[in-house]
Design a protein around this motif. Sequence first.
Motif, PDB file in Angstrom:
ATOM      1  N   ALA A 150      -8.170   8.224   1.392  1.00 37.52           N
ATOM      2  CA  ALA A 150      -8.189   8.111   2.845  1.00 37.52           C
ATOM      3  C   ALA A 150      -8.379   9.501   3.432  1.00 37.52           C
ATOM      4  O   ALA A 150      -7.613  10.416   3.134  1.00 37.52           O
ATOM      5  CB  ALA A 150      -6.884   7.498   3.341  1.00 37.52           C
TER       6      ALA A 150
ATOM      7  N   THR B 132      -3.124   0.366  -3.586  1.00 39.48           N
ATOM      8  CA  THR B 132      -2.639  -0.976  -3.294  1.00 39.48           C
ATOM      9  C   THR B 132      -2.163  -1.538  -4.621  1.00 39.48           C
ATOM     10  O   THR B 132      -2.951  -1.683  -5.559  1.00 39.48           O
ATOM     11  CB  THR B 132      -3.758  -1.850  -2.697  1.00 39.48           C
TER      12      THR B 132
ATOM     13  N   GLY C  68       5.248   8.109  -3.853  1.00 39.06           N
ATOM     14  CA  GLY C  68       4.638   8.009  -2.545  1.00 39.06           C
ATOM     15  C   GLY C  68       5.482   7.188  -1.596  1.00 39.06           C
ATOM     16  O   GLY C  68       6.591   6.771  -1.918  1.00 39.06           O
ATOM     17  N   THR C  69       4.913   6.945  -0.418  1.00 37.98           N
ATOM     18  CA  THR C  69       5.583   6.217   0.640  1.00 37.98           C
ATOM     19  C   THR C  69       4.895   4.895   0.872  1.00 37.98           C
ATOM     20  O   THR C  69       3.666   4.832   0.984  1.00 37.98           O
ATOM     21  CB  THR C  69       5.554   7.039   1.951  1.00 37.98           C
TER      22      THR C  69
ATOM     23  N   ARG D 156      -4.434   6.569  -1.665  1.00 41.76           N
ATOM     24  CA  ARG D 156      -3.672   5.364  -1.327  1.00 41.76           C
ATOM     25  C   ARG D 156      -3.914   4.325  -2.396  1.00 41.76           C
ATOM     26  O   ARG D 156      -5.050   4.037  -2.755  1.00 41.76           O
ATOM     27  CB  ARG D 156      -4.090   4.836   0.036  1.00 41.76           C
TER      28      ARG D 156
ATOM     29  N   VAL E 263       0.873  -1.166   0.000  1.00 39.05           N
ATOM     30  CA  VAL E 263       0.000   0.000   0.000  1.00 39.05           C
ATOM     31  C   VAL E 263       0.911   1.216   0.000  1.00 39.05           C
ATOM     32  O   VAL E 263       1.820   1.331   0.826  1.00 39.05           O
ATOM     33  CB  VAL E 263      -0.935   0.011   1.226  1.00 39.05           C
ATOM     34  N   VAL E 264       0.667   2.126  -0.958  1.00 39.72           N
ATOM     35  CA  VAL E 264       1.493   3.314  -1.111  1.00 39.72           C
ATOM     36  C   VAL E 264       0.619   4.538  -0.908  1.00 39.72           C
ATOM     37  O   VAL E 264      -0.423   4.686  -1.553  1.00 39.72           O
ATOM     38  CB  VAL E 264       2.152   3.355  -2.516  1.00 39.72           C
ATOM     39  N   ASP E 265       1.029   5.414  -0.005  1.00 39.26           N
ATOM     40  CA  ASP E 265       0.354   6.690   0.217  1.00 39.26           C
ATOM     41  C   ASP E 265       0.993   7.691  -0.738  1.00 39.26           C
ATOM     42  O   ASP E 265       2.156   8.044  -0.579  1.00 39.26           O
ATOM     43  CB  ASP E 265       0.528   7.123   1.669  1.00 39.26           C
TER      44      ASP E 265
ATOM     45  N   ILE F 169       3.399   2.282   2.981  1.00 34.55           N
ATOM     46  CA  ILE F 169       2.902   2.304   4.357  1.00 34.55           C
ATOM     47  C   ILE F 169       2.507   0.919   4.850  1.00 34.55           C
ATOM     48  O   ILE F 169       2.260   0.748   6.044  1.00 34.55           O
ATOM     49  CB  ILE F 169       1.727   3.292   4.511  1.00 34.55           C
ATOM     50  N   GLU F 170       2.454  -0.052   3.947  1.00 37.10           N
ATOM     51  CA  GLU F 170       2.102  -1.416   4.348  1.00 37.10           C
ATOM     52  C   GLU F 170       2.611  -2.391   3.299  1.00 37.10           C
ATOM     53  O   GLU F 170       2.565  -2.108   2.103  1.00 37.10           O
ATOM     54  CB  GLU F 170       0.584  -1.536   4.471  1.00 37.10           C
TER      55      GLU F 170
ATOM     56  N   ARG G  32      -6.125  11.846   1.182  1.00 33.68           N
ATOM     57  CA  ARG G  32      -4.895  11.326   0.604  1.00 33.68           C
ATOM     58  C   ARG G  32      -5.215  10.106  -0.250  1.00 33.68           C
ATOM     59  O   ARG G  32      -6.009   9.264   0.141  1.00 33.68           O
ATOM     60  CB  ARG G  32      -3.916  10.960   1.704  1.00 33.68           C
TER      61      ARG G  32
ATOM     62  N   LYS H  42      -7.636   1.529  -5.467  1.00 31.00           N
ATOM     63  CA  LYS H  42      -7.390   2.968  -5.436  1.00 31.00           C
ATOM     64  C   LYS H  42      -8.376   3.540  -4.436  1.00 31.00           C
ATOM     65  O   LYS H  42      -9.588   3.379  -4.598  1.00 31.00           O
ATOM     66  CB  LYS H  42      -7.604   3.533  -6.843  1.00 31.00           C
TER      67      LYS H  42
END
Length: 138
Positions: free
Chosen positions: A84, A95, A132-133, A93, A51-53, A135-136, A91, A81
């Motif tokens: 959040a 997957t 992005g970052t 996010r 998962v990318v924020d 996050i999971e 934001r 898609k």
Amino acid sequence: MPIIDDEGRLFGTVNIIDALVVLFVLAVVVAGVALLTGGGSSDETPTRTVVVDVGQQPGYVIDAIEEGSVETSDIVAVENKAIASGGGNDRLRLTVTLAVTENADGLPTFAEDRLYVGRQVQLDLGTTIVSGTVIEMR
């Protein structure tokens, strides 16, 4: 003409016992070759779902990102898609399933760097590129 005659010959020419022995030896040889050569090659690329924020994005960028298969070498698919909401900020996010390799320690790498939660990644989704970052990781 019977299939096996009175003397135990198959179609009157080959002894049935000899035929079974030949078939058994052939099966053993084929099994041995399959065992030594690996039995077949696995061309599947290892993948990892993350998962990318990607932060706040304009509507046209969000609309350009489609769920499903992606025609790039690094990204296999966009699985989800989602927007959040929290703290007054919406934001995006994503997957995504990434094509990864393993480094010498057996850890997944993406785009030649180790893949981990907190890593900044750039995703070429074919129709758009976002950063992005992670996050999971799953």
